[in-house]
Scaffold this motif. Structure first.
Motif, PDB file in Angstrom:
ATOM      1  N   PHE A   1       4.106 -10.592  -4.456  1.00 22.90           N
ATOM      2  CA  PHE A   1       3.125  -9.520  -4.211  1.00 22.90           C
ATOM      3  C   PHE A   1       1.893  -9.724  -5.076  1.00 22.90           C
ATOM      4  O   PHE A   1       1.997  -9.990  -6.272  1.00 22.90           O
ATOM      5  CB  PHE A   1       3.736  -8.158  -4.556  1.00 22.90           C
ATOM      6  CG  PHE A   1       4.903  -7.766  -3.681  1.00 22.90           C
ATOM      7  CD1 PHE A   1       4.699  -6.992  -2.546  1.00 22.90           C
ATOM      8  CD2 PHE A   1       6.195  -8.164  -4.004  1.00 22.90           C
ATOM      9  CE1 PHE A   1       5.777  -6.622  -1.744  1.00 22.90           C
ATOM     10  CE2 PHE A   1       7.268  -7.815  -3.213  1.00 22.90           C
ATOM     11  CZ  PHE A   1       7.064  -7.030  -2.074  1.00 22.90           C
ATOM     12  N   SER A   2       0.706  -9.558  -4.445  1.00 20.55           N
ATOM     13  CA  SER A   2      -0.537  -9.557  -5.218  1.00 20.55           C
ATOM     14  C   SER A   2      -1.017  -8.126  -5.458  1.00 20.55           C
ATOM     15  O   SER A   2      -1.924  -7.892  -6.248  1.00 20.55           O
ATOM     16  CB  SER A   2      -1.633 -10.366  -4.512  1.00 20.55           C
ATOM     17  OG  SER A   2      -1.778  -9.929  -3.190  1.00 20.55           O
ATOM     18  N   ARG A   3      -0.411  -7.187  -4.729  1.00 21.99           N
ATOM     19  CA  ARG A   3      -0.689  -5.769  -4.995  1.00 21.99           C
ATOM     20  C   ARG A   3       0.528  -4.946  -4.600  1.00 21.99           C
ATOM     21  O   ARG A   3       1.294  -5.321  -3.716  1.00 21.99           O
ATOM     22  CB  ARG A   3      -1.923  -5.285  -4.254  1.00 21.99           C
ATOM     23  CG  ARG A   3      -1.826  -5.323  -2.752  1.00 21.99           C
ATOM     24  CD  ARG A   3      -3.096  -4.746  -2.122  1.00 21.99           C
ATOM     25  NE  ARG A   3      -3.227  -3.321  -2.440  1.00 21.99           N
ATOM     26  CZ  ARG A   3      -4.386  -2.700  -2.625  1.00 21.99           C
ATOM     27  NH1 ARG A   3      -5.524  -3.372  -2.523  1.00 21.99           N
ATOM     28  NH2 ARG A   3      -4.425  -1.413  -2.903  1.00 21.99           N
ATOM     29  N   ILE A   4       0.709  -3.813  -5.281  1.00 22.66           N
ATOM     30  CA  ILE A   4       1.821  -2.906  -4.975  1.00 22.66           C
ATOM     31  C   ILE A   4       1.283  -1.482  -5.033  1.00 22.66           C
ATOM     32  O   ILE A   4       0.726  -1.048  -6.054  1.00 22.66           O
ATOM     33  CB  ILE A   4       2.984  -3.065  -5.980  1.00 22.66           C
ATOM     34  CG1 ILE A   4       3.496  -4.509  -5.962  1.00 22.66           C
ATOM     35  CG2 ILE A   4       4.137  -2.114  -5.638  1.00 22.66           C
ATOM     36  CD1 ILE A   4       4.385  -4.847  -7.116  1.00 22.66           C
ATOM     37  N   GLY A   5       1.472  -0.753  -3.927  1.00 23.62           N
ATOM     38  CA  GLY A   5       0.980   0.629  -3.864  1.00 23.62           C
ATOM     39  C   GLY A   5       2.093   1.656  -3.949  1.00 23.62           C
ATOM     40  O   GLY A   5       1.867   2.783  -4.408  1.00 23.62           O
TER      41      GLY A   5
ATOM     42  N   TYR B   1       0.848  -1.195   0.000  1.00 24.97           N
ATOM     43  CA  TYR B   1       0.000   0.000   0.000  1.00 24.97           C
ATOM     44  C   TYR B   1       0.878   1.238   0.000  1.00 24.97           C
ATOM     45  O   TYR B   1       2.055   1.193   0.353  1.00 24.97           O
ATOM     46  CB  TYR B   1      -0.928   0.015   1.224  1.00 24.97           C
ATOM     47  CG  TYR B   1      -1.920  -1.133   1.220  1.00 24.97           C
ATOM     48  CD1 TYR B   1      -3.147  -1.005   0.586  1.00 24.97           C
ATOM     49  CD2 TYR B   1      -1.608  -2.335   1.835  1.00 24.97           C
ATOM     50  CE1 TYR B   1      -4.044  -2.068   0.565  1.00 24.97           C
ATOM     51  CE2 TYR B   1      -2.491  -3.397   1.821  1.00 24.97           C
ATOM     52  CZ  TYR B   1      -3.716  -3.265   1.182  1.00 24.97           C
ATOM     53  OH  TYR B   1      -4.600  -4.298   1.169  1.00 24.97           O
ATOM     54  N   PHE B   2       0.274   2.359  -0.364  1.00 20.40           N
ATOM     55  CA  PHE B   2       1.044   3.600  -0.426  1.00 20.40           C
ATOM     56  C   PHE B   2       1.473   4.053   0.965  1.00 20.40           C
ATOM     57  O   PHE B   2       2.553   4.587   1.153  1.00 20.40           O
ATOM     58  CB  PHE B   2       0.224   4.701  -1.121  1.00 20.40           C
ATOM     59  CG  PHE B   2       1.018   5.970  -1.279  1.00 20.40           C
ATOM     60  CD1 PHE B   2       2.068   6.035  -2.193  1.00 20.40           C
ATOM     61  CD2 PHE B   2       0.747   7.091  -0.506  1.00 20.40           C
ATOM     62  CE1 PHE B   2       2.807   7.197  -2.331  1.00 20.40           C
ATOM     63  CE2 PHE B   2       1.488   8.250  -0.646  1.00 20.40           C
ATOM     64  CZ  PHE B   2       2.521   8.301  -1.559  1.00 20.40           C
ATOM     65  N   THR B   3       0.604   3.825   1.958  1.00 23.74           N
ATOM     66  CA  THR B   3       0.957   4.207   3.324  1.00 23.74           C
ATOM     67  C   THR B   3       1.752   3.091   3.986  1.00 23.74           C
ATOM     68  O   THR B   3       1.423   1.912   3.849  1.00 23.74           O
ATOM     69  CB  THR B   3      -0.312   4.501   4.153  1.00 23.74           C
ATOM     70  OG1 THR B   3      -1.137   3.344   4.104  1.00 23.74           O
ATOM     71  CG2 THR B   3      -1.055   5.700   3.580  1.00 23.74           C
ATOM     72  N   LYS B   4       2.804   3.455   4.722  1.00 25.78           N
ATOM     73  CA  LYS B   4       3.702   2.469   5.309  1.00 25.78           C
ATOM     74  C   LYS B   4       3.038   1.624   6.383  1.00 25.78           C
ATOM     75  O   LYS B   4       3.447   0.507   6.653  1.00 25.78           O
ATOM     76  CB  LYS B   4       4.925   3.173   5.917  1.00 25.78           C
ATOM     77  CG  LYS B   4       5.902   3.706   4.898  1.00 25.78           C
ATOM     78  CD  LYS B   4       7.158   4.217   5.597  1.00 25.78           C
ATOM     79  CE  LYS B   4       8.155   4.716   4.580  1.00 25.78           C
ATOM     80  NZ  LYS B   4       9.406   5.184   5.222  1.00 25.78           N
TER      81      LYS B   4
ATOM     82  N   GLU C   1       2.257  -5.494   3.707  1.00 25.52           N
ATOM     83  CA  GLU C   1       3.625  -6.007   3.766  1.00 25.52           C
ATOM     84  C   GLU C   1       4.573  -5.078   3.006  1.00 25.52           C
ATOM     85  O   GLU C   1       4.199  -4.455   2.008  1.00 25.52           O
ATOM     86  CB  GLU C   1       3.687  -7.410   3.150  1.00 25.52           C
ATOM     87  CG  GLU C   1       2.896  -8.459   3.918  1.00 25.52           C
ATOM     88  CD  GLU C   1       3.646  -8.936   5.153  1.00 25.52           C
ATOM     89  OE1 GLU C   1       4.853  -8.655   5.261  1.00 25.52           O
ATOM     90  OE2 GLU C   1       3.020  -9.585   6.000  1.00 25.52           O
ATOM     91  N   THR C   2       5.806  -5.041   3.477  1.00 25.61           N
ATOM     92  CA  THR C   2       6.846  -4.232   2.832  1.00 25.61           C
ATOM     93  C   THR C   2       8.136  -5.042   2.753  1.00 25.61           C
ATOM     94  O   THR C   2       8.480  -5.760   3.685  1.00 25.61           O
ATOM     95  CB  THR C   2       7.105  -2.935   3.630  1.00 25.61           C
ATOM     96  OG1 THR C   2       5.926  -2.134   3.614  1.00 25.61           O
ATOM     97  CG2 THR C   2       8.257  -2.141   3.012  1.00 25.61           C
TER      98      THR C   2
END
Length: 793
Positions: free
Chosen positions: A577-581, A546-549, A553-554
């Motif tokens: 990853f199934s999504r990346i912000g 997600y865009f917000t930390k 997951e990061t």
């Protein structure tokens, strides 16, 4: 003993080196020679020998000059009869020629040990007149940091001597020669030959630290008992070489040269229990600056299992070779069962796990020899080695299907999926994929270990677990089957999916990106940094769902996780990853570029066909794979063998993609034979032979690989992996020589010629309809049945 008559334009391989079966070659200081039969350059065209002492000289040449009356000849192109090669061994060969009218001449060249070479010239006066012949041995040294060859004396004996890179070549000649008049430094003898008279003169060169040391060795070498030494060489050759007669002299010579060159690769080792081998041997090899060999380049710093498998196949009539090579690898085994993947003669180690085909090598040896003691000795070690692959170090997600650790393990080190040295390569970490080649090898090892267990009457519980592991490997292989193309594919080790490439985000310099990427199935990412100064970079890349930390997951890729590659740096994400912000990067200059993309696993290569060799495919899939891939002209069925890749990923990648690796071709051909495709394996053998013969004719050399469409040589000269596939030819022919009194026959001879194999007095004449085996005592047996059978005296 077979006499040949090979000239320029025929297949030729003229390298001579100390033979480890007869002496102990000096691994860090080995002088390797090439015999010259003449060239198109009159200035350099001669009968002689040349070396560079392992690149310690630009060249060192010894050559012959013949003079009668006012006529002198050196260039074989001006001889009455040009040189022909009559016999050859790893360390000895014989040439016949007529330099002057009715002067029949034989020249023998011999490398008895690593620091000396000898020559012997026999002249026969074929006229009824007395003749005065001058025989000269000429020498030229293009030195590096030394002195050219000059006439000098040692102990009142006329010699030639020079200096280059710390060694002193000395040339000695029997018969009390004078120094020649020039233009080259030479030793000359005045010979009076009566009608029909014969005269033999010997000479020798030795290169040691000083001229007196070299003189002593050269004189002793020239005085050795040539006929006794030659008889010893011939007896050894007859006991360890197959004499293959196809009716095609090009094929026959190529098989003979390949066995000669294979025997010449061996060196003694103080660090391994048995002789080991180097991967190529020519005059630029053999000098270690350190003096112990630990600084040697890859061709001389250790042996890969795949190369050992191929070498044992070439020398299949000497099963002891396979046995010793297996024992060398097992000598490196540690407490965890791990076996080193590239043990070297001077104690070098590859420091990666060996390719798992050692049980297959051991089983081949046992099938030939029925050596029960050997099988009992290696079985527990091979079982331990098999299980070492399934530790958490190599099976990282503990799913029962391990991953390669290093691209060098794979046997295809320039695979563009994993390679980092070429600009078109992806550079993915090989440990993140399920590789069908590794799973196939382990599957075949499992089945082989089960066979061994039965032979050794091991309790079932000892092999039950191995059988269960084989089932898990088969499940993984089944999941890698791509029905659309009837071939196997790489899959991600976590998701089990084959992903296609797609750019997720890119930018210049430091900063953040918001790709807003989503996928139904998780994907692994490749992070590429394009920069002109990769060595100075220590970038850090953060990839977040997600865009917000605070959410999701990061993964942070630190500078040390990046691997250098042509044009920049590359790293593979640990996570999927199934999504990346958000993707942020720091540590780049303004002109540097970053690309983040889904890993491309769609690449195809020859190793993905290995399930055929492992015997894991049911018949319908095997037929589909062979028909749609291995025997299709726009895929793997090419004029000079199966290429490493069926398609060329980049125009600059042609040399790699279309290179024919003979060890891999041999494995797939063994798979073809196992599934009953003898005609296809026979045809493949012929394609490969055409490439090798072409290079032996044009360049007098084998090559590491061959171009699948052109047949041209690629890579290092005189490399083991370019020798003719003697073992494959014998398997396709359906003949296995078990001993001098025992042979196994199966199938039919599908080659377009009858073949005769001679070994230790036994002759196997294999036509299209029947085979006649004649033993040394004259007893013969005729076999017409295609079913496997053993014929013995």
């Amino acid at each position: 003993m077979r006499d040949w008559s090979l000239r320029l334009g025929d297949p030729l391989h003229l390298t001579l080196a100390a033979d480890a079966r007869l002496t102990k070659p000096d691994y860090p200081n080995d002088h390797i020679w090439e015999v010259e039969l003449g060239t198109n350059d009159p200035e350099r065209s001669a009968v002689g020998i040349t070396t560079t002492y392992g690149s310690r000289a630009r060249s060192m040449r010894l050559f012959l000059r013949f003079t009668e009356g006012g006529t002198s000849v050196t260039d074989p192109n001006t001889f009455v009869t040009k040189p022909s090669l009559r016999r050859f061994y790893p360390n000895f060969l014989t040439l016949d020629f007529v330099p002057l009218e009715n002067l029949q001449t034989t020249a023998d060249f011999w490398v008895p040990e690593s620091h000396a070479v000898a020559g012997r010239v026999t002249l026969v006066n074929k006229t009824t007149a007395v003749r005065n012949i001058q025989l000269e041995v000429c020498a030229t040294l293009a030195h590096l940091d030394g002195q050219s060859i000059i006439p000098t004396q040692q102990q009142l004996v006329n010699i030639l001597a020079g200096q280059t890179s710390g060694i002193a070549p000395v040339i000695f000649m029997t018969g009390g020669p004078k120094h020649g008049p020039g233009p080259h430094a030479s030793l000359i003898l005045e010979l009076e030959l009566g009608p029909g008279a014969t005269r033999t003169i010997s000479f020798a060169e030795a290169a040691l630290d000083t001229i007196p040391e070299g003189f002593d060795l050269a004189r002793k070498t020239a005085a050795r008992a040539w006929q006794a030494e030659l008889a010893r060489i011939e007896m050894l050759d007859a006991s360890q070489t197959l004499d293959i007669r196809t009716g095609d002299p090009d094929w026959d010579a190529t098989f003979a040269f390949s066995q000669k060159a294979a025997h010449a690769l061996f060196m003694h080792s103080d660090q391994l229990p048995h002789p080991s081998f180097v991967q190529a041997r020519h005059s630029d090899h053999g000098h270690s600056n350190k003096g112990d060999g630990t600084d040697y380049p890859p061709a001389w710093n250790g042996q890969f299992v795949l190369d050992a498998y191929y070498l044992a196949s070439i020398l299949n009539v000497v099963p002891q070779v396979a046995k010793n090579l297996v024992l060398n690898f097992l000598a490196t085994q540690n407490e965890d069962g791990e076996v080193d993947g590239k043990p070297g003669i001077a104690g070098q180690r590859g420091r990666f796990l060996a390719m798992p085909i050692l049980a297959s090598m051991a089983w081949k040896y046992y099938q030939t020899t029925q050596d029960h003691d050997f099988l009992a000795d290696v079985f527990p070690k091979l079982v331990k080695f098999f299980w070492s692959w399934f530790s958490s170090t190599h099976d990282r997600n503990r799913d029962g299907s391990p991953e390669w650790d290093h691209i060098l393990q794979t046997g295809l080190e320039d695979n563009p999926l994993f390679d980092v040295w070429n600009p078109w390569s992806q550079g993915m970490d090989v440990s993140f994929v399920h590789s069908p080649s590794l799973e196939s090898m382990l599957y075949r090892e499992a089945l082989t270990l089960i066979k061994m267990g039965k032979k050794l009457n091991k309790p079932d519980e000892e092999t039950t677990l191995i059988f269960a592991q084989a089932d898990k490997l088969k499940e993984s292989l089944d999941a890698s089957w791509n029905a659309r193309i009837s071939y196997y594919s790489y899959r991600d080790r976590e998701t089990g999916i084959m992903t296609e490439p797609k750019v997720i985000a890119k930018r210049k310099g430091d900063g953040s990106m918001r790709p807003k990427f989503e996928s139904e199935t998780p994907v692994r990412l490749l992070v590429e940094i394009q920069t002109k100064s990769p060595a100075a970079k220590r970038p850090e890349v953060e990839i977040s769902e997600y865009f917000t930390k605070s959410k999701g997951e990061t993964e942070v890729i630190a500078g040390h996780q990046f691997q250098w590659r042509t044009g920049g740096l590359v790293a593979t994400t640990q996570m999927t990853f199934s999504r990346i912000g958000r993707i942020s990067v720091v540590g780049l200059e303004e002109t540097d570029k970053i690309n983040v993309k889904i890993v491309d696993m769609t690449g195809e290569d020859i190793t993905l066909g290995l399930p055929l060799w492992a015997g894991v495919l049911e018949q319908q899939r095997a037929y589909a794979m062979i028909g749609r891939n291995l025997m299709t002209a726009d895929r793997f069925d090419r004029p000079f063998g199966m290429p490493s890749m069926p398609t060329v990923p980049d125009k600059d990648a042609e040399q790699i993609a279309l290179s024919v690796s003979l060890p891999w071709n041999t494995l797939l051909a063994e798979g073809l034979l196992a599934y009953g495709f003898r005609a296809e394996a026979t045809r493949l053998t012929a394609h490969i032979m055409n490439a090798i013969i072409q290079n032996l004719k044009q360049n007098r050399a084998f090559y590491q690989r061959y171009h699948a469409e052109k047949g041209t040589g690629i890579g290092e000269r005189n490399s083991l992996t370019g020798f003719a596939p003697v073992g494959l030819f014998m398997q396709a022919l359906g003949v296995t020589v078990l001993s001098g009194t025992r042979v196994k026959l199966e199938g039919r001879n599908l080659f377009p010629f009858a073949v005769t194999i001679k070994y230790k007095g036994m002759s196997i004449a294999r036509g299209q309809e029947q085979t006649t085996v004649t033993f040394a005592n004259g007893e013969s047996v005729i076999v017409k049945d295609e079913a496997p059978c053993i014929v013995e005296m």
